[in-house]
Design a protein around this motif. Structure first.
Motif, PDB file in Angstrom:
ATOM      1  N   ARG A   1     -11.716  14.288  -6.174  1.00  0.00           N
ATOM      2  CA  ARG A   1     -11.641  12.725  -6.121  1.00  0.00           C
ATOM      3  C   ARG A   1     -12.274  11.981  -7.471  1.00  0.00           C
ATOM      4  O   ARG A   1     -13.312  12.786  -7.975  1.00  0.00           O
TER       5      ARG A   1
ATOM      6  N   LEU B   1      -8.254   1.269  -4.645  1.00  0.00           N
ATOM      7  CA  LEU B   1      -8.908   1.671  -3.188  1.00  0.00           C
ATOM      8  C   LEU B   1      -9.280   0.214  -2.463  1.00  0.00           C
ATOM      9  O   LEU B   1      -9.808  -0.682  -3.294  1.00  0.00           O
TER      10      LEU B   1
ATOM     11  N   LEU C   1      -7.451   8.878  -6.624  1.00  0.00           N
ATOM     12  CA  LEU C   1      -8.434   8.266  -5.803  1.00  0.00           C
ATOM     13  C   LEU C   1      -8.694   8.236  -4.439  1.00  0.00           C
ATOM     14  O   LEU C   1     -10.223   8.105  -4.198  1.00  0.00           O
ATOM     15  N   GLN C   2      -8.181   9.164  -3.579  1.00  0.00           N
ATOM     16  CA  GLN C   2      -8.422   9.394  -2.273  1.00  0.00           C
ATOM     17  C   GLN C   2      -9.343  10.753  -2.216  1.00  0.00           C
ATOM     18  O   GLN C   2      -9.688  10.985  -1.067  1.00  0.00           O
TER      19      GLN C   2
ATOM     20  N   SER D   1     -12.517   3.567  -8.606  1.00  0.00           N
ATOM     21  CA  SER D   1     -11.612   2.836  -7.535  1.00  0.00           C
ATOM     22  C   SER D   1     -10.344   2.256  -8.128  1.00  0.00           C
ATOM     23  O   SER D   1      -9.392   2.107  -7.242  1.00  0.00           O
TER      24      SER D   1
ATOM     25  N   VAL E   1      -3.551   3.333  -0.188  1.00  0.00           N
ATOM     26  CA  VAL E   1      -4.158   2.653  -1.479  1.00  0.00           C
ATOM     27  C   VAL E   1      -3.215   1.724  -1.988  1.00  0.00           C
ATOM     28  O   VAL E   1      -1.951   1.629  -2.136  1.00  0.00           O
TER      29      VAL E   1
ATOM     30  N   TYR F   1       1.000  -1.191   0.032  1.00  0.00           N
ATOM     31  CA  TYR F   1       0.017   0.016  -0.061  1.00  0.00           C
ATOM     32  C   TYR F   1       0.667   1.354  -0.062  1.00  0.00           C
ATOM     33  O   TYR F   1       1.830   1.309   0.586  1.00  0.00           O
TER      34      TYR F   1
END
Length: 368
Positions: A343, A368, A336-337, A347, A225, A5
Motif C-alpha cells: 500500500r 480513496l 491505493l488499497q 490517498s 476506489v 468507483y
C-alpha cells in the motif's frame, strides 16, 4: 451526475501466451473482475490495438461475452493505438457519469506475440502517419531516440542518467506478481546493453507482451476506489514540425485539466502509472505531470523517490499496447488499497495512457 468507483478488477500475468486465444484470455479476466465486483454489468468496453492485425479478429467483444455466456450486453470497441486502454476507461467513465448505465466493465487485451517480431514492429508503427512517416521507415523508436538525444543535450545529461529509469523500473517490477520481468538490474546492465536506436539501448525499450486486464466500474459503490476525473487531450502537430522535443504536450494539457477538475495538486499524488514505452517518455511524463521540475527528472529518478510505476512500467511489467491503460487503472487502484501491491502512503493515484508518440493522452485521477 453520480460518482464512479472501480469496484472489481483482475489481471492476467504478462508474458508470451502462445497457447491462449485472445478472446479466451480476455474472458478469463472479465469473469474474475465481475466476481470480484459482485455486480452485474450492463455494457462492455473493449480496448485492443492489434486484434485485427495480429490476431485476424473483429467483433472481439462479442466473442468475449460469448465465452462467458453473457447475452444482451452492448459492446463498445475503443481504439486509440497504445492509448486505447485509457480511452476505453474514459468512455466508460463518461457513460456512467451521464447515468446511461449503473455498472459497466472495461477489458483491455492484446497479443502481439501471435506474429513475428518484424510484423510486431510494423503493427506498432501504424500509430504513425502512414503516408508521411511510416512509409519512409520512421518508427516510434526512432522518434523516441530523437527526443532522448535532444533532451540529454539540452539539459547536459549523460546516457547513464537516462539509464537510471530502467534500473528503477526493474527494481520495482521485481515486486509485481504480474510483471513480465521480475528481476532487478544494475546500472551497468543497462549501460552495456546493445544500441537499438542511438542513444537508446535495449533496456530503454519496453518489450511487447501478451496480456489482459479487466475492471468493473459502478456508480456510487463507495466500497471501491473513486475515479475523481478523467481528462483527454491531443497534440496534432506533425513530428517534423515540433519545436518542443523535450515535452509531452498532450499529457501537459490533460494533466492541467485533470488537476483543476479534481482539485488536487501534483504533490498529492502518491502513485502514478505512466506511459514509458521508452525510458525518455517516463522522464518526460514526470515533468509533464509536475512530479519533477523541467529538466530535473533524471535526478529525481536517481534518488529513487519518484512515486511512479510501482508496477515496473513498460520495461518490467511489459508493453501490452492497447491493454496497458486498463492494467494501469487496476494497478493504481490496488496500490491505493494495498491489494496485490504494498500500500502506498497516500490517498490519490494517477494513470497516464498515451497513444502514439504524444498524439493523445488520457489522465485518470483516483482517490480513496
Amino acid at each position: 451526475m453520480k460518482d464512479v468507483y472501480v469496484v472489481g478488477a483482475a489481471l492476467h500475468p504478462v508474458g508470451r501466451h502462445y497457447s491462449k486465444n485472445i478472446d479466451d484470455m480476455a474472458a478469463a479476466v472479465l469473469d474474475k473482475a465481475i466476481a470480484d465486483a459482485k455486480a452485474d454489468i450492463e455494457a462492455l468496453y473493449v480496448a485492443s490495438s492489434t486484434t485485427e492485425l495480429a490476431n485476424k479478429q473483429q467483433l472481439l467483444g462479442v466473442y468475449i461475452l460469448e465465452a462467458l455466456g453473457l447475452d444482451g450486453i452492448p459492446v463498445y470497441r475503443v481504439e486509440n493505438g497504445d492509448g486505447s486502454g485509457g480511452s476505453a476507461v474514459a468512455a466508460a467513465y463518461h457513460a456512467l457519469r451521464a447515468e446511461e448505465y449503473n455498472c459497466v466493465a472495461v477489458v483491455g487485451v492484446d497479443k502481439p506475440n501471435d506474429v513475428l517480431s518484424n510484423q510486431q514492429q510494423d503493427i506498432y508503427a501504424t500509430t504513425l502517419d502512414t503516408y508521411f512517416e511510416r512509409y519512409f521507415g520512421f518508427t516510434p523508436l526512432s522518434q523516441a531516440a530523437l527526443m532522448a538525444k535532444m533532451y540529454l543535450k539540452k539539459y547536459e545529461y549523460r546516457y547513464e542518467d537516462l539509464a537510471q529509469w530502467a534500473v528503477l523500473m526493474h527494481n520495482r517490477g521485481a515486486a509485481n506478481p504480474y510483471a513480465y520481468f521480475r528481476k532487478p538490474i544494475k546500472l551497468e546492465d543497462a549501460v552495456n546493453s546493445e544500441y537499438v536506436s542511438e542513444p537508446l539501448r535495449l533496456y530503454d525499450v519496453g518489450p511487447l507482451a501478451d496480456g489482459a486486464a479487466a475492471a468493473v466500474l459502478c456508480n456510487n459503490r463507495r466500497d471501491g476506489v473513486r475515479i475523481l476525473h478523467v481528462a483527454t487531450a491531443t497534440n496534432p502537430t506533425p513530428f517534423n514540425l515540433r519545436q518542443d522535443y523535450d515535452r509531452l504536450v498532450s499529457l501537459e494539457k490533460a494533466a492541467e485539466q485533470a488537476y483543476t477538475k479534481a482539485k488536487i495538486a501534483p504533490r498529492d499524488v502518491a502513485t502514478a502509472e505512466v506511459h514509458d514505452s521508452f525510458s525518455i517518455f517516463g522522464i518526460l511524463a514526470l515533468e509533464a505531470l509536475g512530479l519533477a521540475r523541467r529538466g530535473t527528472a533524471p535526478l529525481v529518478v536517481k534518488e529513487g523517490n519518484a512515486p511512479v510505476n510501482y508496477s515496473g512500467g513498460f520495461k518490467a511489467r511489459g508493453n501490452i499496447l492497447g491493454a496497458t491503460g486498463v492494467y494501469q487503472l487496476v494497478e493504481v487502484a490496488w496500490q491505493l488499497q494495498g491489494r496485490e501491491f504494498k500500500r502506498v502512503d497516500g490517498s490519490y493515484g494517477l494513470v497516464h495512457s498515451m497513444g502514439g508518440v504524444d498524439k493523445i493522452s488520457t489522465i485518470v485521477l483516483m482517490g480513496l
